[in-house]
Motif scaffolding. Structure first.
Motif, mmCIF file in Angstrom:
data_model
loop_
_atom_site.group_PDB
_atom_site.id
_atom_site.type_symbol
_atom_site.label_atom_id
_atom_site.label_comp_id
_atom_site.label_asym_id
_atom_site.label_seq_id
_atom_site.Cartn_x
_atom_site.Cartn_y
_atom_site.Cartn_z
ATOM 1 N N TYR B 34 0.897 -1.156 0.000
ATOM 2 C CA TYR B 34 0.000 0.000 0.000
ATOM 3 C C TYR B 34 0.933 1.201 0.000
ATOM 4 O O TYR B 34 1.480 1.570 1.036
ATOM 5 N N CYS B 36 1.746 5.144 -0.601
ATOM 6 C CA CYS B 36 1.203 6.488 -0.748
ATOM 7 C C CYS B 36 2.255 7.385 -1.376
ATOM 8 O O CYS B 36 3.399 7.425 -0.906
ATOM 9 N N VAL B 38 3.278 11.056 -1.814
ATOM 10 C CA VAL B 38 2.955 12.359 -1.248
ATOM 11 C C VAL B 38 3.863 13.431 -1.840
ATOM 12 O O VAL B 38 4.930 13.137 -2.368
ATOM 13 N N TYR B 179 -11.271 5.609 3.422
ATOM 14 C CA TYR B 179 -9.987 5.051 3.847
ATOM 15 C C TYR B 179 -10.166 3.617 4.349
ATOM 16 O O TYR B 179 -9.388 2.724 4.024
ATOM 17 N N MET B 194 -1.635 5.154 -3.887
ATOM 18 C CA MET B 194 -2.542 6.280 -3.700
ATOM 19 C C MET B 194 -1.764 7.579 -3.676
ATOM 20 O O MET B 194 -0.796 7.730 -2.932
ATOM 21 N N THR B 196 -1.727 11.417 -2.682
ATOM 22 C CA THR B 196 -2.451 12.268 -1.735
ATOM 23 C C THR B 196 -1.531 13.387 -1.292
ATOM 24 O O THR B 196 -0.319 13.320 -1.461
ATOM 25 N N ALA B 202 -1.670 9.496 5.003
ATOM 26 C CA ALA B 202 -0.845 8.551 4.253
ATOM 27 C C ALA B 202 -0.056 7.671 5.213
ATOM 28 O O ALA B 202 0.018 6.459 5.049
ATOM 29 N N ALA B 206 -0.728 3.731 4.840
ATOM 30 C CA ALA B 206 0.100 2.965 3.909
ATOM 31 C C ALA B 206 1.224 2.219 4.619
ATOM 32 O O ALA B 206 1.519 2.483 5.785
ATOM 33 N N ILE B 209 5.973 4.749 1.659
ATOM 34 C CA ILE B 209 5.776 6.153 1.297
ATOM 35 C C ILE B 209 6.777 6.537 0.212
ATOM 36 O O ILE B 209 7.940 6.147 0.270
ATOM 37 N N THR B 222 6.861 3.183 5.869
ATOM 38 C CA THR B 222 6.221 4.287 6.574
ATOM 39 C C THR B 222 6.980 4.610 7.862
ATOM 40 O O THR B 222 7.157 5.768 8.216
#
Lengths: 279, 254
Positions: B34, B36, B38, B179, B194, B196, B202, B206, B209, B222
């Protein structure tokens, strides 16, 4: 009433106008829904002007009108799409540019040769007498092509019109479908123009779609209802024009306008009723 | 054993008309991740999305995709636009249109398409909306419908889903629900990317990252992200400032 109808149908030119007109109404209504939603309504108008220009030039040189205006209008459809995609000239400005130029060329050529005559008048405002039986066969064939393409591509056209970014992202050739849409519009306009007139044919594309959207909220029902509205308006319009001896194009547009106002009224009434219920 | 990577970006850069928009993108995505993405507006997030979707080729470097990620196995939830508000269409029509990507040039929907659409609507708990008008739904419901459209794209299950700022314009409650829904899909084995700009969300959602700012600033877990100086700054800007993993306040935890 029955007498009027049998009397009307006994004329060959009315029969021809009915066949071609009804088919054009169906095509125009179906395409109209997508064109209006995709903010392409004015393409119809622009193409009609190009059609007028090419018809005028064809007349001046004694060429067969459909044979000249068909390829020219199809080409213009291509050009208009490319122009608006490139973004250097904005889409609406490009349209105004092309349609004004086309009309100017038509008028210029015709006044240099045969002079402004009833032919030109007929191209601008339409004439019920304009269709020969050869035209009918060609028109029917073109309309059937438009209908077949539209039905086969219906789901794809929906996807492209509803969410172009998503369609593009999932690998759909969006430009191909947009071009097909413009080409089908060009065909419909060329066929319908001589009956409805260059100045009025685009209304056949826009009005039924707008009326239908006032009373329906789903794509399929909007499309089907637009066809219904278009066909009914055409039949009422052509009958009225026969009875009142008015030009057929203008009469049909006025009937469409009346239906549009009615549909707008229905929509307002519904919204009003809903707000009352909420209170 | 090392898990097979799904998508690997090898030092990829993207440019528009000769100007490099984002460069040095180098990361690997594994099955079940997962991720994210950013970064500020204009940092190249959407460009990267286009690259991952295969719509844009990197000008240098490359993007390697696993074989399973064939056409139709990658779903996409685009940024929402206002234009769809007044569009006359039913929820079912929208969801079914997701099936088109795995069909030929001419295409009609068959029974299989319809049952697939119904299944997905069921899964996203919006079966009751199937015949509703799309434009009359709330923002959160509309996003669910568009999510359903992305999910039906693959007949044998979606492998990778790319979401571009799915929370934009949603109220806090709908955001929370969306979410949770997305996290549920991830637990069921769907790999997610994703985009965002909500760093805190995030971090709590997630497992990896990717921070972009015209170039790749960070890629990793993360947990690691929360302990970088940049990550701390970005998170403190919003609120809290506690590491979501070990619970320590991020500024005195190094």
């Amino acid at each position: 009433m029955i007498d009027v109808l049998t009397n009307m149908l006994s004329y060959g030119f009315i029969q021809r106008a009915l066949i071609v007109g009804l088919l054009v109404s169906v095509c125009a209504a179906l395409l109209g829904v997508s064109l209006v939603l995709k903010r392409f309504s004015m393409i119809g108008d622009g193409l009609a002007h190009v059609g007028f220009g090419s018809l005028a030039v064809a007349t001046a040189f004694n060429a067969a009108p459909l044979a000249v205006s068909l390829p020219v209008t199809v080409l213009a459809a291509f050009l208009l799409l490319r122009l608006s995609e490139r973004g250097r000239i904005k889409g609406d400005a490009a349209l105004a540019l092309v349609s004004a130029s086309a009309v100017a060329i038509g008028v210029f050529v015709i006044s240099m040769t045969s002079g402004m005559n009833t032919d030109v008048d007929n191209y601008l405002f339409g004439s019920i007498l304009s269709l020969s039986s050869g035209d009918v066969i060609l028109s029917v064939a073109l309309c059937l092509i438009v209908l077949a393409c539209f039905i086969l591509l219906y789901n794809r056209i929906f996807a492209v019109v509803f969410d172009e970014a998503y369609a593009r992202a999932t690998g759909m050739p969006v430009n191909v479908y947009t071009t097909v849409l413009a080409l089908l519009t060009a065909l419909t306009i060329v066929v319908g123009m001589r009956l409805m007139g260059a100045l009025l044919i685009s209304s056949l594309i826009i009005f039924p779609a707008l009326s239908s959207m006032n009373i329906n909220r789903r794509f399929k029902s909007v499309s089907i209802c637009a066809v219904g509205v278009s066909v009914v308006c055409y039949l009422i319009g052509i009958t009225l024009s026969f009875v009142l001896a008015t030009p057929v194009g203008a009469t049909i547009v006025l009937v469409n306008l009346a239906v549009f106002i009615l549909s707008l009224g229905t929509r307002w009434l519904r919204a009003f009723a809903r707000s009352q219920r909420v209170k | 054993m090392k898990k097979a990577s799904y998508i690997a970006c090898k030092d990829a850069s993207f440019s528009y008309e000769g100007t490099t928009v984002v460069s040095g993108i180098d990361f690997e995505l594994e099955r079940g991740d997962y991720l994210c993405v950013v970064g500020e507006n204009g940092s190249g997030k959407s460009t990267l999305v286009h690259g991952l979707l295969g719509l844009k080729q990197p000008c240098t470097g490359e993007i390697q995709r696993a074989e399973e990620l064939c056409k139709g196995a990658v779903g996409y939830l685009p940024q929402q636009r206002a234009l769809q508000r007044s569009f006359p269409t039913s929820v079912m029509e929208v969801v079914l249109s997701g099936r088109l990507s795995s069909k030929g040039f001419f295409s009609f929907y068959n029974k299989h398409d319809r049952s697939l659409a119904c299944e997905v609507l069921e899964k996203l708990e919006i079966s009751s909306l199937a015949s509703c008008v799309f434009g009359e739904l709330s923002g959160g419901q509309q996003q669910r419908v568009l999510l359903a459209r992305a999910l039906v794209a693959a007949s044998d299950g979606l492998k990778l889903l790319i979401l571009d700022e799915p929370m934009n314009g949603l109220d806090p409650h709908s955001k929370q629900e969306l979410y949770e829904l997305i996290a549920k899909l991830n637990k069921e084995g769907l790999t997610l990317v994703m985009v965002t700009h909500d760093v805190n969300a995030a971090v709590s959602a997630a497992n990896k990252i990717l921070l972009l700012d015209s170039k790749q600033e960070f890629f990793g877990s993360t947990h690691d992200f929360q302990h970088t100086a940049r990550g701390r700054d970005l998170m403190r800007d919003s609120c809290g400032g506690h590491c979501a993993v070990c619970g320590l306040a991020v500024h005195d935890h190094d």
